[in-house]
Structure formats: C-alpha cells, structure tokens
Enzyme design. Structure first.
Site, PDB file in Angstrom:
ATOM      1  N   GLY A  33       0.700  -1.139   0.262  1.00 44.18           N
ATOM      2  CA  GLY A  33       0.094   0.031   0.150  1.00 44.18           C
ATOM      3  C   GLY A  33       0.901   1.416  -0.035  1.00 44.18           C
ATOM      4  O   GLY A  33       0.260   2.509  -0.106  1.00 44.18           O
ATOM      5  N   ALA A 106      14.151  -4.769  -3.008  1.00 40.98           N
ATOM      6  CA  ALA A 106      14.637  -5.322  -4.360  1.00 40.98           C
ATOM      7  C   ALA A 106      16.051  -4.428  -4.927  1.00 40.98           C
ATOM      8  O   ALA A 106      15.877  -3.111  -4.198  1.00 40.98           O
ATOM      9  CB  ALA A 106      13.740  -5.172  -5.408  1.00 40.98           C
ATOM     10  N   GLY A 168       4.469  25.200   5.155  1.00 39.46           N
ATOM     11  CA  GLY A 168       3.166  25.662   5.214  1.00 39.46           C
ATOM     12  C   GLY A 168       2.565  24.914   3.829  1.00 39.46           C
ATOM     13  O   GLY A 168       1.730  25.532   3.204  1.00 39.46           O
ATOM     14  N   VAL A 170       1.030  21.429   1.709  1.00 40.17           N
ATOM     15  CA  VAL A 170      -0.566  20.482   1.879  1.00 40.17           C
ATOM     16  C   VAL A 170      -0.130  19.831   3.107  1.00 40.17           C
ATOM     17  O   VAL A 170      -1.239  19.919   3.863  1.00 40.17           O
ATOM     18  CB  VAL A 170      -0.709  19.848   0.630  1.00 40.17           C
ATOM     19  CG1 VAL A 170      -1.765  18.777   0.882  1.00 40.17           C
ATOM     20  CG2 VAL A 170      -0.714  20.436  -0.601  1.00 40.17           C
ATOM     21  N   ALA A 288      -1.232  10.653  -5.279  1.00 38.56           N
ATOM     22  CA  ALA A 288      -1.708   9.481  -5.220  1.00 38.56           C
ATOM     23  C   ALA A 288      -2.486   8.742  -6.441  1.00 38.56           C
ATOM     24  O   ALA A 288      -2.085   8.058  -7.076  1.00 38.56           O
ATOM     25  CB  ALA A 288      -2.477   8.821  -4.035  1.00 38.56           C
ATOM     26  N   HIS A 414     -30.905  21.352  -6.521  1.00 39.62           N
ATOM     27  CA  HIS A 414     -31.224  22.034  -5.399  1.00 39.62           C
ATOM     28  C   HIS A 414     -31.682  21.460  -4.435  1.00 39.62           C
ATOM     29  O   HIS A 414     -32.721  20.696  -4.416  1.00 39.62           O
ATOM     30  CB  HIS A 414     -32.204  23.398  -6.070  1.00 39.62           C
ATOM     31  CG  HIS A 414     -32.454  24.493  -4.865  1.00 39.62           C
ATOM     32  ND1 HIS A 414     -31.489  25.316  -4.486  1.00 39.62           N
ATOM     33  CD2 HIS A 414     -33.438  24.495  -4.051  1.00 39.62           C
ATOM     34  CE1 HIS A 414     -31.878  25.943  -3.519  1.00 39.62           C
ATOM     35  NE2 HIS A 414     -33.043  25.514  -3.184  1.00 39.62           N
TER      36      HIS A 414
HETATM   37  C1  LIG Z   1       0.974  12.922   5.012  1.00 39.27           C
HETATM   38  C2  LIG Z   1       0.700  12.633   3.636  1.00 39.27           C
HETATM   39  C3  LIG Z   1      -0.484  12.896   2.943  1.00 39.27           C
HETATM   40  C4  LIG Z   1      -0.875  12.564   1.697  1.00 39.27           C
HETATM   41  N1  LIG Z   1      -2.028  12.929   1.238  1.00 39.27           N
HETATM   42  C5  LIG Z   1      -2.321  12.778   0.165  1.00 39.27           C
HETATM   43  C6  LIG Z   1      -3.730  12.971  -0.279  1.00 39.27           C
HETATM   44  O1  LIG Z   1      -4.696  13.206   0.657  1.00 39.27           O
HETATM   45  N2  LIG Z   1      -3.952  12.676  -1.446  1.00 39.27           N
HETATM   46  C7  LIG Z   1      -2.957  12.355  -2.579  1.00 39.27           C
HETATM   47  O2  LIG Z   1      -3.350  12.245  -3.699  1.00 39.27           O
HETATM   48  N3  LIG Z   1      -1.667  12.103  -2.183  1.00 39.27           N
HETATM   49  C8  LIG Z   1      -1.372  12.393  -0.781  1.00 39.27           C
HETATM   50  N4  LIG Z   1      -0.031  12.165  -0.536  1.00 39.27           N
HETATM   51  C9  LIG Z   1       0.840  11.739  -1.577  1.00 39.27           C
HETATM   52  C10 LIG Z   1       0.749  10.137  -1.936  1.00 39.27           C
HETATM   53  O3  LIG Z   1       0.703   9.298  -0.789  1.00 39.27           O
HETATM   54  C11 LIG Z   1       1.918   9.786  -2.745  1.00 39.27           C
HETATM   55  O4  LIG Z   1       1.831  10.614  -3.952  1.00 39.27           O
HETATM   56  C12 LIG Z   1       1.715   8.348  -3.372  1.00 39.27           C
HETATM   57  O5  LIG Z   1       1.395   7.519  -2.142  1.00 39.27           O
HETATM   58  C13 LIG Z   1       2.813   7.965  -4.318  1.00 39.27           C
HETATM   59  O6  LIG Z   1       2.709   6.621  -4.721  1.00 39.27           O
HETATM   60  P1  LIG Z   1       3.949   5.985  -5.327  1.00 39.27           P
HETATM   61  O7  LIG Z   1       3.173   4.363  -5.452  1.00 39.27           O
HETATM   62  O8  LIG Z   1       4.618   6.572  -6.207  1.00 39.27           O
HETATM   63  O9  LIG Z   1       4.568   5.602  -3.995  1.00 39.27           O
HETATM   64  P2  LIG Z   1       4.653   5.115  -2.694  1.00 39.27           P
HETATM   65  O10 LIG Z   1       3.342   5.077  -2.186  1.00 39.27           O
HETATM   66  O11 LIG Z   1       5.796   5.946  -1.831  1.00 39.27           O
HETATM   67  O12 LIG Z   1       5.204   3.703  -2.450  1.00 39.27           O
HETATM   68  C14 LIG Z   1       6.548   3.113  -3.011  1.00 39.27           C
HETATM   69  C15 LIG Z   1       6.662   1.985  -2.260  1.00 39.27           C
HETATM   70  O13 LIG Z   1       7.937   1.157  -2.735  1.00 39.27           O
HETATM   71  C16 LIG Z   1       8.770   0.671  -1.581  1.00 39.27           C
HETATM   72  N5  LIG Z   1      10.123   0.653  -2.083  1.00 39.27           N
HETATM   73  C17 LIG Z   1      10.847   1.385  -2.149  1.00 39.27           C
HETATM   74  N6  LIG Z   1      12.192   0.940  -2.397  1.00 39.27           N
HETATM   75  C18 LIG Z   1      11.970  -0.234  -2.700  1.00 39.27           C
HETATM   76  C19 LIG Z   1      12.855  -1.271  -3.033  1.00 39.27           C
HETATM   77  N7  LIG Z   1      14.212  -0.949  -3.237  1.00 39.27           N
HETATM   78  N8  LIG Z   1      12.466  -2.542  -2.917  1.00 39.27           N
HETATM   79  C20 LIG Z   1      11.156  -2.813  -2.566  1.00 39.27           C
HETATM   80  N9  LIG Z   1      10.324  -1.714  -2.269  1.00 39.27           N
HETATM   81  C21 LIG Z   1      10.389  -0.648  -2.331  1.00 39.27           C
HETATM   82  C22 LIG Z   1       8.199   1.572  -0.471  1.00 39.27           C
HETATM   83  O14 LIG Z   1       8.283   0.742   0.546  1.00 39.27           O
HETATM   84  C23 LIG Z   1       6.692   1.929  -0.776  1.00 39.27           C
HETATM   85  O15 LIG Z   1       5.764   0.992  -0.096  1.00 39.27           O
HETATM   86  C24 LIG Z   1       0.165  12.413   1.001  1.00 39.27           C
HETATM   87  C25 LIG Z   1       1.448  12.062   1.321  1.00 39.27           C
HETATM   88  C26 LIG Z   1       1.796  12.077   2.701  1.00 39.27           C
HETATM   89  C27 LIG Z   1       3.138  11.966   3.001  1.00 39.27           C
END
Ligand SMILES: Cc1cc2nc3c(=O)[nH]c(=O)nc-3n(C[C@H](O)[C@H](O)[C@H](O)COP(=O)(O)OP(=O)(O)OC[C@H]3O[C@@H](n4cnc5c(N)ncnc54)[C@H](O)[C@@H]3O)c2cc1C
Length: 431
Positions: A33, A106, A168, A170, A288, A414
């Site tokens: 996740g 990995a 300051g 998001v 996300a 409405h």
């Molecule tokens: C506090 C906070 C609140 C947020 N709120 C929102 C929101 O409301 N709406 C929104 O759209 N976005 C939000 N975001 C941003 C959003 O969470 C990210 O943009 C999104 O999770 C990015 O997805 P991703 O799949 O690119 O990476 P990630 O979700 O970071 O997933 C990457 C995964 O890769 C794994 N990984 C890394 N290196 C390796 C490796 N070498 N081998 C195996 N696994 C590895 C990590 O463990 C991780 O689980 C928020 C972020 C934060 C920090």
C-alpha cells in the site's frame, strides 16, 4: 514484469499488467500500500474525519442538539485509523490474486535481473515505483523525538501541547488543521510569501485568515533555521519529499536521474528501454491519483507497445483536506496572467449558498478561470465545504474542454453545493 514498490503506482500497475495477461511479480520492502495507505492519504484523512466530528459535536447547539461536552479519546482515534488501514490493506491483498507478492527489498542488477533478498529473479520488463520519502533541511534534521516527519506524527500516542510546523504546504496545513482542532497550540513557519505555494493566492490568503481566526499562528516569508524548535513540545518538519531511489543500483545501471528523480520520457520509459518508472519516484507531482494513473499507463505501454499512451499531467486535481477544504485544477489566475492569457474570472461566495447555510459552513468561494475569447474553462480553485468533491465536476469540464456556457446550461440539483459552480458561471453566460 517485475514491479518494485506496492504504493498506488506499483499496485495499480501490477493489477493492470495482470489484466493485460502479463506474469507479474510485485516486490515491496515494507507494507503493501506504500505511502498513501500506510503513511499518507488514508491515515491523515481518517484522523481529520475524527477532528471534523469533534468540531461538529462542539457546535451541535447551532443545530438544536444539546450534547454534554465532548471528550477526545486519542488512542481510540488512532485505533480507528489503524483499523481502516488494515481493512483497506486486506482488500488490496485480495485483489492481488494471481500476482506474486514478494515481501523483500529489491535491487536492480542488470536490465533483466533483480536481486531480492538472497535470490535473483529475471524479468523481461521492470517498473520502478519506489515512491518518495520526507525531505530534511541542511540546517534542520529529523531526530525522531522532538523534530519528526509526517511518518512519525501519524503514530503519536498523545496530542502535543504545542506543535511547530516547518513548511506550510499541503501536509503542513492538513496537520495544522488536525492538531489545532484537537486542542494543540499550532504555529506554522513558511519560507515562501504564502501558505500552500503554487495554489491560487486568494485561496491561500483565505486559508491563512481562517487559520488565524482559529488561533493557529502563521509566519510566511520566514526561514525556520532562525528559530529554536525546542521552544515547542514538538516540531513537524514537512518541507517537501525526495524520491526514494537510492540503494536501487540505478547509477551503476546507467538509468538517468535528476536530483534523485528518475528521468522518463512521455511514455514513462527510463533511459533503459525495458525499464519504466511511475509515481513519486519519477514525477514532480506527488499525488496518489497521479501515481495510480501513471502506473496504469506504464503497464499498458509495456503490455501493448503498438498503442503507446502518453502520460498527461495537464489536468490533475489537487485536494487539500483543511477546514475549509480546498480543491483546485488546471490553471490558477497567477499562472494564466504569467502566460499573458486573456482570461475571465468568475466567482461564487458560499455565503449565498442555501446548502452551505444548512451545513453552517459558509466560509469560502468558488473561482473559475476561462478563456475570454473561446469561453473554454481553463482552471478552477475552490475553498469551502466539500471543495474536494466539488472540484471533480470542474475536472471533468476542463478535461473535456467544456466552455462556460455548456457548464452554466447544465441543471444541477437544489439545494446542493454544486449549484454554486453553475451560479458562478451563469453571470458570464448571461443566463
Ligand atoms: C502525510 C501525507 C499525506 C498525503 N495525502 C495525500 C492525499 O490526500 N491525496 C493524494 O493524492 N496524495 C497524498 N499524499 C501523496 C501520496 O501518498 C503519494 O503521492 C503516493 O503514495 C505516491 O505513490 P507511489 O506509488 O509513487 O509511491 P509510494 O506510495 O511511496 O510507494 C512506494 C513503495 O515502494 C517501496 N519501496 C521503495 N524502495 C523499494 C525497494 N528497493 N524494494 C522494494 N520496495 C521498495 C516503499 O516501501 C513503498 O511502499 C500524501 C503524502 C503524505 C506523506
């Protein structure tokens, strides 16, 4: 296809690749996740919902309901958050049927080989979706105790009495909303001239006014390195995120990076033709829904190279779950003016909305930007009740290149908040 990282990019890519008939391995070193489920979107919004309920109960008299003074049970709030994460993770696990999930770190050894723990696996294609992690400052570092990141603040056992938020943006503004609502004295320090840099200036100003009314101290144009964080119970350092690409072996392999971010072409291919990258590790937009979109595009391009799809970042909604909420999409007024575009601005104040009065949430407004000549809607920013949902209507309108008249002519029910969108546009359309 080997997918590294099971965040919103990697998870969605793995599902799409499976649907396209590929044999898929999804590799994750932490929990399924990624940031969104475990340390981002889901935990923050769950905690904010508890804060919202607290606010509502405190003002229940406004609605003619007498309640005894509400009490915060922070450990129950945290338990609910953990339960929701667990439930969603179970749902994701179920969806992974048919995909090999490997719970290890990995490292890429060659363009076809990965090292996973003690074993090596071969893959015809790879997708790097390793996401991002909190950024430190040269002068202010995380110590895991007094100066913490958004990761640690999510599992606090007690509400701090005072919280200094450095940054300051998001994340900072959402945590300011959460902790100030729960009774903590919050102050925000932001280097730029406004909160939420990049968001419409007027919207950011409105949020600053609301924050100050709630007792949150806001200092813009201020460098945190001149402050002593120990004057507060706790400091949250949230000045941005950096790509999680170190330790993957990318440099040795010759994959091009820029400040840690993987450089991809418009089809999300890296400088090595069978290795793609998606999400936070390859994009300057850390959201996300954009990560998921890119994951799907990359999987499709790998599965069907005869119909390559481009990753389009021109219309990504940005939602901020402060109180009031903020939603924006497309061009802001400043961006349009910087491009010397001839634009028209339309506005609607929630003070005139029947539903906003019913909800007792009249603070805020809807603002749209359209091309003066063609009438095409180019951008929208909303601050107010359910702004994060309302922006969806304008996202569809902008994606479909709709003109002001087409949206203004649409009959919306409405009494709803969405009527405010057509009301904003009707004046220009002359209805
Ligand atoms: C506090 C906070 C609140 C947020 N709120 C929102 C929101 O409301 N709406 C929104 O759209 N976005 C939000 N975001 C941003 C959003 O969470 C990210 O943009 C999104 O999770 C990015 O997805 P991703 O799949 O690119 O990476 P990630 O979700 O970071 O997933 C990457 C995964 O890769 C794994 N990984 C890394 N290196 C390796 C490796 N070498 N081998 C195996 N696994 C590895 C990590 O463990 C991780 O689980 C928020 C972020 C934060 C920090």
């Amino acid at each position: 296809m080997a997918v590294i990282g099971s965040g919103w990019a990697g998870f969605n890519a793995a599902l799409r690749a499976k649907a396209h008939g590929l044999k898929v391995a999804l590799i994750e070193r932490e929990q399924l996740g990624g940031t969104c489920l475990n340390r981002g979107c889901i935990p923050t919004k769950t905690l904010l919902q508890s804060a919202k309920i607290y606010t509502l109960i405190k003002k229940s008299r406004t609605f003619g309901i007498e309640t005894a003074s509400p009490q915060i049970n922070f450990s129950e709030i945290q338990a609910r958050k953990n339960k929701i994460i667990q439930q969603l993770r179970q749902g994701m696990e179920f969806m992974l049927g048919g995909i090999e999930f490997i719970s290890l770190e990995a490292r890429i050894l060659s363009n076809n080989t990965l090292e996973i723990g003690k074993r090596q696996i071969n893959a015809k294609f790879m997708l790097i979706a390793t996401g991002s992690k909190p950024l430190e400052l040269k002068d202010i570092k995380f110590d895991g105790r007094k100066i913490i990141s958004s990761n640690e603040i999510l599992s606090l056992e007690e509400i701090p009495s005072s919280l200094l938020i450095i940054g300051g943006g998001v994340i900072g503004c959402e945590f300011a909303t959460l902790f100030s609502t729960l009774g903590c004295q919050v102050s925000i320090v932001e280097l730029m001239p406004q909160l939420l840099p990049g968001i419409d200036k007027e919207i950011a100003k409105k949020l600053e006014t609301v924050f100050k009314k709630k007792g949150i101290e806001v200092a813009t144009n201020t460098d945190a390195k001149n402050l002593d964080p120990s004057h507060n119970d706790l400091a949250l350092l949230c000045v941005g995120r950096t790509c999680a690409t170190d330790g993957l072996g990318l440099g040795k392999l010759g994959i091009k990076l820029e400040k840690g971010r993987i450089i991809v072409d418009e089809y999300l291919k890296t400088s090595i033709s069978n290795i793609y990258a998606a999400g936070d590790c390859a994009s300057s937009t850390c959201l996300a829904h954009f990560a998921a979109y890119q994951g799907c595009i990359a999987a499709r391009n790998i599965a069907d190279p005869s119909h390559l799809m481009k990753s389009d970042d021109s219309n990504i909604p940005n939602c901020i779950f402060t109180d009031p909420e903020i939603g924006s999409v497309g061009l802001t007024e400043e961006e349009a003016k910087n491009k010397n575009m001839d634009i028209r601005i339309n506005k609607f104040d929630f003070l005139s909305s029947g539903m906003a009065r019913i909800l007792d949430e009249t603070e805020g407004f809807i603002k749209t930007i359209s091309d003066k000549k063609t009438g095409e809607i180019l951008g929208a920013s909303i601050i107010g009740p359910r702004a994060t949902e309302l922006i969806g209507i304008l996202t569809v309108a902008i994606q479909s290149h709709l003109r002001v008249s087409q949206v203004a002519d649409t009959i919306l029910a409405h009494p709803t908040l969405s009527e405010g969108i057509t009301s904003a546009l009707k004046e220009e359309h002359g209805l």
